[in-house]
Every structure is written in structure tokens, then in C-alpha cells.
Design a protein around this motif. Structure first.
Motif, PDB file in Angstrom:
ATOM      1  N   TYR A 171       0.838  -1.204   0.000  1.00 56.66           N
ATOM      2  CA  TYR A 171       0.000   0.000   0.000  1.00 56.66           C
ATOM      3  C   TYR A 171       0.872   1.253   0.000  1.00 56.66           C
ATOM      4  O   TYR A 171       0.586   2.232  -0.698  1.00 56.66           O
ATOM      5  CB  TYR A 171      -0.930   0.018   1.210  1.00 56.66           C
ATOM      6  CG  TYR A 171      -1.751   1.291   1.303  1.00 56.66           C
ATOM      7  CD1 TYR A 171      -2.875   1.470   0.510  1.00 56.66           C
ATOM      8  CD2 TYR A 171      -1.382   2.315   2.168  1.00 56.66           C
ATOM      9  CE1 TYR A 171      -3.614   2.649   0.570  1.00 56.66           C
ATOM     10  CE2 TYR A 171      -2.110   3.482   2.249  1.00 56.66           C
ATOM     11  CZ  TYR A 171      -3.225   3.654   1.445  1.00 56.66           C
ATOM     12  OH  TYR A 171      -3.939   4.819   1.500  1.00 56.66           O
ATOM     13  N   GLU A 172       1.964   1.216   0.763  1.00 52.08           N
ATOM     14  CA  GLU A 172       2.891   2.352   0.790  1.00 52.08           C
ATOM     15  C   GLU A 172       3.502   2.587  -0.595  1.00 52.08           C
ATOM     16  O   GLU A 172       3.654   3.729  -1.032  1.00 52.08           O
ATOM     17  CB  GLU A 172       3.997   2.071   1.812  1.00 52.08           C
ATOM     18  CG  GLU A 172       5.093   3.123   1.867  1.00 52.08           C
ATOM     19  CD  GLU A 172       6.237   2.702   2.769  1.00 52.08           C
ATOM     20  OE1 GLU A 172       7.389   3.072   2.475  1.00 52.08           O
ATOM     21  OE2 GLU A 172       5.983   1.990   3.759  1.00 52.08           O
ATOM     22  N   LEU A 173       3.836   1.512  -1.297  1.00 52.18           N
ATOM     23  CA  LEU A 173       4.458   1.638  -2.613  1.00 52.18           C
ATOM     24  C   LEU A 173       3.470   2.112  -3.677  1.00 52.18           C
ATOM     25  O   LEU A 173       3.818   2.912  -4.549  1.00 52.18           O
ATOM     26  CB  LEU A 173       5.054   0.288  -3.035  1.00 52.18           C
ATOM     27  CG  LEU A 173       6.300  -0.159  -2.272  1.00 52.18           C
ATOM     28  CD1 LEU A 173       6.594  -1.626  -2.567  1.00 52.18           C
ATOM     29  CD2 LEU A 173       7.491   0.713  -2.624  1.00 52.18           C
ATOM     30  N   VAL A 174       2.234   1.618  -3.608  1.00 47.04           N
ATOM     31  CA  VAL A 174       1.233   1.977  -4.619  1.00 47.04           C
ATOM     32  C   VAL A 174       0.574   3.309  -4.279  1.00 47.04           C
ATOM     33  O   VAL A 174       0.410   4.184  -5.130  1.00 47.04           O
ATOM     34  CB  VAL A 174       0.180   0.865  -4.762  1.00 47.04           C
ATOM     35  CG1 VAL A 174      -0.918   1.277  -5.744  1.00 47.04           C
ATOM     36  CG2 VAL A 174       0.842  -0.430  -5.228  1.00 47.04           C
ATOM     37  N   GLY A 175       0.136   3.447  -3.023  1.00 42.12           N
ATOM     38  CA  GLY A 175      -0.394   4.720  -2.554  1.00 42.12           C
ATOM     39  C   GLY A 175      -1.738   5.119  -3.120  1.00 42.12           C
ATOM     40  O   GLY A 175      -2.041   6.310  -3.199  1.00 42.12           O
ATOM     41  N   LEU A 176      -2.560   4.161  -3.499  1.00 39.81           N
ATOM     42  CA  LEU A 176      -3.877   4.466  -4.054  1.00 39.81           C
ATOM     43  C   LEU A 176      -4.965   3.895  -3.145  1.00 39.81           C
ATOM     44  O   LEU A 176      -5.062   2.681  -2.955  1.00 39.81           O
ATOM     45  CB  LEU A 176      -4.013   3.874  -5.468  1.00 39.81           C
ATOM     46  CG  LEU A 176      -3.089   4.464  -6.539  1.00 39.81           C
ATOM     47  CD1 LEU A 176      -3.257   3.703  -7.843  1.00 39.81           C
ATOM     48  CD2 LEU A 176      -3.375   5.952  -6.745  1.00 39.81           C
ATOM     49  N   LYS A 177      -5.784   4.774  -2.595  1.00 39.32           N
ATOM     50  CA  LYS A 177      -6.842   4.340  -1.692  1.00 39.32           C
ATOM     51  C   LYS A 177      -8.016   3.731  -2.440  1.00 39.32           C
ATOM     52  O   LYS A 177      -8.911   3.133  -1.821  1.00 39.32           O
ATOM     53  CB  LYS A 177      -7.319   5.513  -0.836  1.00 39.32           C
ATOM     54  CG  LYS A 177      -7.907   6.668  -1.647  1.00 39.32           C
ATOM     55  CD  LYS A 177      -8.237   7.842  -0.752  1.00 39.32           C
ATOM     56  CE  LYS A 177      -8.820   9.019  -1.562  1.00 39.32           C
ATOM     57  NZ  LYS A 177      -9.108  10.189  -0.710  1.00 39.32           N
ATOM     58  N   GLU A 178      -8.036   3.866  -3.768  1.00 37.83           N
ATOM     59  CA  GLU A 178      -9.155   3.341  -4.554  1.00 37.83           C
ATOM     60  C   GLU A 178      -9.092   1.824  -4.729  1.00 37.83           C
ATOM     61  O   GLU A 178     -10.043   1.208  -5.215  1.00 37.83           O
ATOM     62  CB  GLU A 178      -9.167   3.982  -5.952  1.00 37.83           C
ATOM     63  CG  GLU A 178      -9.345   5.488  -5.940  1.00 37.83           C
ATOM     64  CD  GLU A 178      -8.036   6.239  -5.863  1.00 37.83           C
ATOM     65  OE1 GLU A 178      -8.046   7.463  -6.113  1.00 37.83           O
ATOM     66  OE2 GLU A 178      -6.992   5.610  -5.552  1.00 37.83           O
ATOM     67  N   LEU A 179      -7.988   1.203  -4.328  1.00 38.93           N
ATOM     68  CA  LEU A 179      -7.774  -0.219  -4.596  1.00 38.93           C
ATOM     69  C   LEU A 179      -8.033  -1.071  -3.354  1.00 38.93           C
ATOM     70  O   LEU A 179      -8.150  -0.569  -2.238  1.00 38.93           O
ATOM     71  CB  LEU A 179      -6.330  -0.448  -5.050  1.00 38.93           C
ATOM     72  CG  LEU A 179      -5.773   0.455  -6.142  1.00 38.93           C
ATOM     73  CD1 LEU A 179      -4.350   0.020  -6.486  1.00 38.93           C
ATOM     74  CD2 LEU A 179      -6.651   0.437  -7.372  1.00 38.93           C
ATOM     75  N   TYR A 180      -8.092  -2.377  -3.581  1.00 42.07           N
ATOM     76  CA  TYR A 180      -8.073  -3.355  -2.497  1.00 42.07           C
ATOM     77  C   TYR A 180      -6.687  -3.973  -2.480  1.00 42.07           C
ATOM     78  O   TYR A 180      -6.037  -4.113  -3.516  1.00 42.07           O
ATOM     79  CB  TYR A 180      -9.148  -4.422  -2.701  1.00 42.07           C
ATOM     80  CG  TYR A 180     -10.535  -3.837  -2.811  1.00 42.07           C
ATOM     81  CD1 TYR A 180     -11.168  -3.285  -1.707  1.00 42.07           C
ATOM     82  CD2 TYR A 180     -11.208  -3.825  -4.035  1.00 42.07           C
ATOM     83  CE1 TYR A 180     -12.436  -2.732  -1.808  1.00 42.07           C
ATOM     84  CE2 TYR A 180     -12.475  -3.285  -4.145  1.00 42.07           C
ATOM     85  CZ  TYR A 180     -13.089  -2.740  -3.035  1.00 42.07           C
ATOM     86  OH  TYR A 180     -14.340  -2.188  -3.147  1.00 42.07           O
TER      87      TYR A 180
END
Length: 393
Positions: A171-180
Motif C-alpha cells: 500500500y505504501e508503494l502503490v499509494g492508491l486508496k481506490e484499490l483493495y
């Protein structure tokens, strides 16, 4: 609960079999007629950093061979693929492989033709799929362009990242809250709480995401947390003297990277790992791209995570759903297998070289992944408006 025992020794294993689900795709829509072939494939104790002797343990149980096969030379790839051409005729080898595993870009019209009346659900690996494979895993960063692409993708399709990294790290690497997000090869899942997936699973609780929205938090290997932490610390200590070795704690699994280790020392690192794990029969060793991964012996993997997330999203109706999974690693084969069994969806392997897989289609590298995802977004922009609920819901 004491999970240690001296009655057995860990072995390198293939992924556990995955149960079939109810999703289905007519066989006439497959890219080729023949089915593909999968891979054959207490208290904290400090292990002294002594040089192994004859290495009978790691050689007899196949660990060393498995480490070498995780990044074979071109001739080995050709031999394993069993293509009857000269080993130096790489163009013919690649052409033959592409007939069996066509490019998802070249097959895009066929894919969306079948997807016209269906709900697409996207599942993406991280390393080697959204980001390049690099020597230092801490520097495996996705580009801003890729992040923008994935964010746009999630506007139209429910999208999940399923990674071997810890869920917090990916999550830290991707940083997109729209995903699971599903970390530790699917052993740590944060998914939607709109449906009853948790009712059929223990170790699944209601929780909240970063925005305070209710979610299902599913951690089927939660009892192994103390053991994984203990083994991680032992691996850090025992490999400290091996130049280039890197050990990571992914919460429900641990990994030992040997990409930067001299090949002459691979047998040493394998023996060290074996010495640590011999007292932990409830842990197993698997391998990926120049990495040894220590995982709990449970019937759970990325394929199971795909099924759980589909159930959580209310997308288990085979007539209305088209799951697509894109990944590059052996651990992604579990997800490819789920989608292949019963012809339920499309697995897409990311690989610059021919290799056997349970996927249906292929892409060469993350740049082609981004092109494919952008094509999906452009197609959907012309096809339907964005759902106001977000996350493709």
C-alpha cells in the motif's frame, strides 16, 4: 500454542491445490485449444554462522537446483519449453511460445469482445508487473505514469493488488486508496465488507480502512505471526555474513533475496535457510525470482485470495463476471490456475522470455502492462460512465 516440532523437515513444495469455483468461460473463447502445462515444481535461537560442509541437505532435497532454475539461462528455458528447434534459434522459439500464449495487446479486441456484457474484475501483482524487477527490492518503485494508469483503471473496474510483500508495504508503494490490497501472497487481505465472504471464513473480522470505511480484514495465517517473526530474526542473523543477501519480513511470510549474492555462495545461503527451518515443519519453502520464501503450511495462496475477493465483491456469478489477473512470478501461477480451471477468466503472464505457465495470454514487461491497462480504460470510457460508488463498484 507451540507450533514447533522436530518430527519433520521442511521441503520445497509446489503451491497447494486450489478448489474449483462456480465461475466459467466457454472453451471456444480460449486463445488456443490445448491446455497449458504448469510448473513441476519456542524461543528465539541464534544459528551460528558457520560455513556448511558437504551441503547434502540442500542438494538432496532439491533446494539448490530450485534456486538455480528460478533464473535459468536461455538454453535451459528452451529445453524446458520443449520446443523442437535449435537452441540458438530464439526467434522460432519465441514465435512458437507466442502462438500458445498470445500477446494480450494483440488479442485485446478478442478480450473486450467477450467482456462486453460482463463485469471485469482486475487483479494485479506488484513486483515485475507494475514495477520493474531491480537488484534492491526497496527500489522497486512504480512510475507516476503507471500509478495514474492504475488509478484510472479503478474508476471503472474493481481492482486489487495481490503481492508477496506485506499489505502495508505494498500500500505504501502503490499509494492508491481506490484499490483493495492483499499482502503476503494473499494471507493478509483488506477487502470490501458489502457481502458475506467473512461469514464462511475464520480469522476474518470487520475493520476500517485508512478512510474509516468498513472493510473485511482476513488473515488466515494469523497464528503464525510469532513464528514468522522468530524465523525472520534467525535468518537475518545467519545470513549476515553473506555479501548481497537481504532478508525481508512480509508479516505472514519471510523472504531471503539472493539476487546480489555471488552464485558460488548460493549453496551456503541455502544451507543456512535449511538449518533455520529444520525445526519448523509447519513452515514451507518456495522460490521466486532469485528469492527463497518462507511461508506457513496452510491451504491458501494468491488463487484463494482471488476467490475470496470475488466473493467479497459479490462477483461470483460466472455469467456476468470476467476476472483478469496479471502477474510475472511463480506464485501468480496459483491465480492463473484458478482462472484456467473451468475457464473462469484470463491470466496474463508478464515475461520477456518463453516459459511454461497456466496463463492464457502474455505481456513482455511493465510497459506493456501499462499499455494494456490504458487500453481497457479507453475502451470503458467509450462504453460506460464511471460508477458513482467508486472502486468500480
Amino acid at each position: 500454542m507451540d507450533l514447533k516440532s522436530n518430527h519433520a523437515s521442511p521441503v520445497l513444495t509446489d503451491p497447494a491445490p486450489v478448489n474449483k469455483s462456480r465461475l466459467g468461460i466457454p472453451s471456444g473463447l480460449l486463445p488456443y485449444s490445448q491446455p497449458g502445462t504448469g510448473f513441476s515444481s519456542g524461543k528465539y535461537v541464534i544459528i551460528p554462522r558457520k560455513k556448511p560442509g558437504k551441503l547434502d541437505d540442500v542438494r538432496s532435497n532439491g533446494w539448490l537446483d530450485a534456486m538455480k532454475s528460478s533464473s535459468p539461462p536461455r538454453k535451459k528455458l528452451i529445453k524446458d519449453f520443449n520446443v523442437e528447434v535449435a537452441t540458438d534459434d530464439t526467434d522460432n522459439v519465441t514465435s512458437s511460445w507466442m502462438l500458445k500464449y498470445p500477446s494480450a495487446l494483440n488479442s485485446f479486441e478478442k478480450i473486450i469482445s467477450y467482456a462486453q456484457s460482463k463485469k471485469i474484475a482486475m487483479f494485479l501483482d506488484y513486483d515485475g508487473t507494475l514495477s520493474p524487477i531491480v537488484d534492491d527490492p526497496d527500489r522497486a518503485l512504480m512510475s507516476d505514469a503507471m500509478r495514474s494508469t492504475v488509478k484510472n483503471l479503478a474508476k471503472y473496474f474493481p481492482t486489487a493488488i495481490i503481492s508477496g510483500r506485506s499489505r502495508d508495504k505494498v500500500y505504501e508503494l502503490v499509494g492508491l486508496k481506490e484499490l483493495y490490497y492483499a499482502g503476503s501472497h494473499g494471507m493478509d487481505i483488506m477487502g470490501p465488507a458489502r457481502y458475506t465472504a467473512c461469514n464462511d471464513h475464520s480469522n476474518c473480522i470487520k475493520s476500517s480502512d485508512e478512510q474509516g470505511k468498513e472493510v473485511n480484514l482476513f488473515q488466515p495465517a494469523s497464528e503464525f505471526l510469532p513464528m514468522i517473526d522468530e524465523v525472520f530474526r534467525a535468518l537475518v542473523e545467519t545470513t549476515r555474513g553473506i555479501e548481497g543477501a537481504k532478508v525481508e519480513n512480509h508479516k505472514f511470510c519471510a523472504s531471503v533475496h539472493y539476487r546480489n549474492v555471488d552464485e558460488n555462495s548460493w549453496s551456503t545461503i541455502a544451507q543456512y535457510v535449511h538449518d533455520v527451518l529444520k525445526d519448523y515443519p509447519r513452515l514451507r519453502l518456495t522460490h521466486g525470482r532469485k528469492v527463497l520464501e518462507v511461508r506457513p503450511v496452510i491451504d491458501w495462496n494468491k488463487g484463494k485470495a482471488v476467490e475470496f475477493l470475488l466473493e467479497s465483491l459479490g462477483l461470483t456469478n460466472s455469467e456476468d463476471v470476467l476476472p483478469i489477473y496479471i502477474g510475472d512470478d511463480r506464485t501468480d501461477e496459483d491465480a492463473f490456475k484458478v482462472l484456467r480451471e473451468g475457464n473462469r477468466g484470463y491470466g496474463i503472464l508478464v515475461s520477456p522470455v518463453p516459459k511454461e505457465t497456466k496463463a492464457f495470454y502474455s505481456l513482455k514487461d511493465p510497459s506493456e502492462v501499462m499499455e494494456f491497462l490504458n487500453s481497457l480504460v479507453r475502451w470503458k470510457e467509450l462504453d460506460a460512465p464511471i460508477n458513482s460508488e467508486g472502486r468500480g463498484a
